[in-house]
Design a protein around this motif. Structure first.
Motif, PDB file in Angstrom:
ATOM      1  N   THR A   2       5.764  79.845  42.649  1.00  0.00           N
ATOM      2  CA  THR A   2       5.911  80.072  41.218  1.00  0.00           C
ATOM      3  C   THR A   2       7.073  80.597  40.626  1.00  0.00           C
ATOM      4  O   THR A   2       7.546  80.247  39.551  1.00  0.00           O
ATOM      5  CB  THR A   2       4.651  80.668  40.693  1.00  0.00           C
ATOM      6  OG1 THR A   2       4.514  82.090  41.495  1.00  0.00           O
ATOM      7  CG2 THR A   2       3.282  80.009  41.020  1.00  0.00           C
ATOM      8  N   ASN A   3       7.720  81.515  41.324  1.00  0.00           N
ATOM      9  CA  ASN A   3       9.028  82.097  40.936  1.00  0.00           C
ATOM     10  C   ASN A   3      10.362  81.242  41.616  1.00  0.00           C
ATOM     11  O   ASN A   3      10.185  81.343  42.999  1.00  0.00           O
ATOM     12  CB  ASN A   3       9.020  83.621  41.536  1.00  0.00           C
ATOM     13  CG  ASN A   3      10.054  84.308  40.775  1.00  0.00           C
ATOM     14  OD1 ASN A   3      10.878  83.956  39.813  1.00  0.00           O
ATOM     15  ND2 ASN A   3      10.439  85.542  41.272  1.00  0.00           N
ATOM     16  N   ASP A 135      13.799  90.679  41.997  1.00  0.00           N
ATOM     17  CA  ASP A 135      13.702  88.853  41.842  1.00  0.00           C
ATOM     18  C   ASP A 135      14.512  88.530  43.285  1.00  0.00           C
ATOM     19  O   ASP A 135      14.453  88.005  44.160  1.00  0.00           O
ATOM     20  CB  ASP A 135      14.071  88.472  40.929  1.00  0.00           C
ATOM     21  CG  ASP A 135      13.091  88.702  39.774  1.00  0.00           C
ATOM     22  OD1 ASP A 135      11.816  88.924  40.126  1.00  0.00           O
ATOM     23  OD2 ASP A 135      13.307  88.414  38.651  1.00  0.00           O
TER      24      ASP A 135
END
Length: 139
Positions: A2-3, A135
């Motif tokens: 998803t990321n 991230d």
């Protein structure tokens, strides 16, 4: 997955961040092959105004060649897209996460290239922000 991006927001204006991103990409071994001025394109094609934003097509030929040798279909994901977007007093930098390539190819060579590219691009974000980005740190 998803990321699928590595990202950072820096507390500097767009006009200052863009040349710094180009410089740091070079320091990480990447050249900028293409530059798409998304703001100008949307204004010209649709007559809409959006904040300044460019898509830089970054490439490290050695890594690209290794990935293509492992799986020629990887060409559809090259070059690495790096977005630099004006957010007022800040600038958002978003990079397509090379690790996402492993979702499309199970070749071990692709995984090695993706890990190397991710390490380099994550390091570029760290240099840009002066800190380890959450991230970028995610594997």
């Amino acid at each position: 997955m998803t990321n699928f991006t590595l990202s950072a927001t820096v507390p500097v204006p767009y006009a200052e961040a863009l040349p710094r991103v180009r410089e740091l990409l070079g320091d990480a071994g990447f050249g900028v092959l293409t530059e798409i001025d998304l703001s100008a394109t949307l204004r010209a094609k649709l007559g809409v105004d959006v904040p300044q934003q460019v898509i830089l097509g970054a490439c490290m030929p050695q890594l690209a060649h290794r990935a293509l040798s492992a799986d020629p279909r990887i060409a559809t994901m090259l070059p690495c897209n790096v977005v630099v977007a004006d957010e007022g007093e800040e600038t958002r930098v978003e990079i397509f996460d090379p690790a996402a390539m492993t979702s499309f190819s199970s070749d071990a060579g692709v995984a090695e290239v993706a890990a190397d590219a991710r390490r380099r691009l994550g390091g570029m974000l760290e240099a840009l922000t002066g800190k380890k980005d959450d991230d970028a740190a995610r594997a």
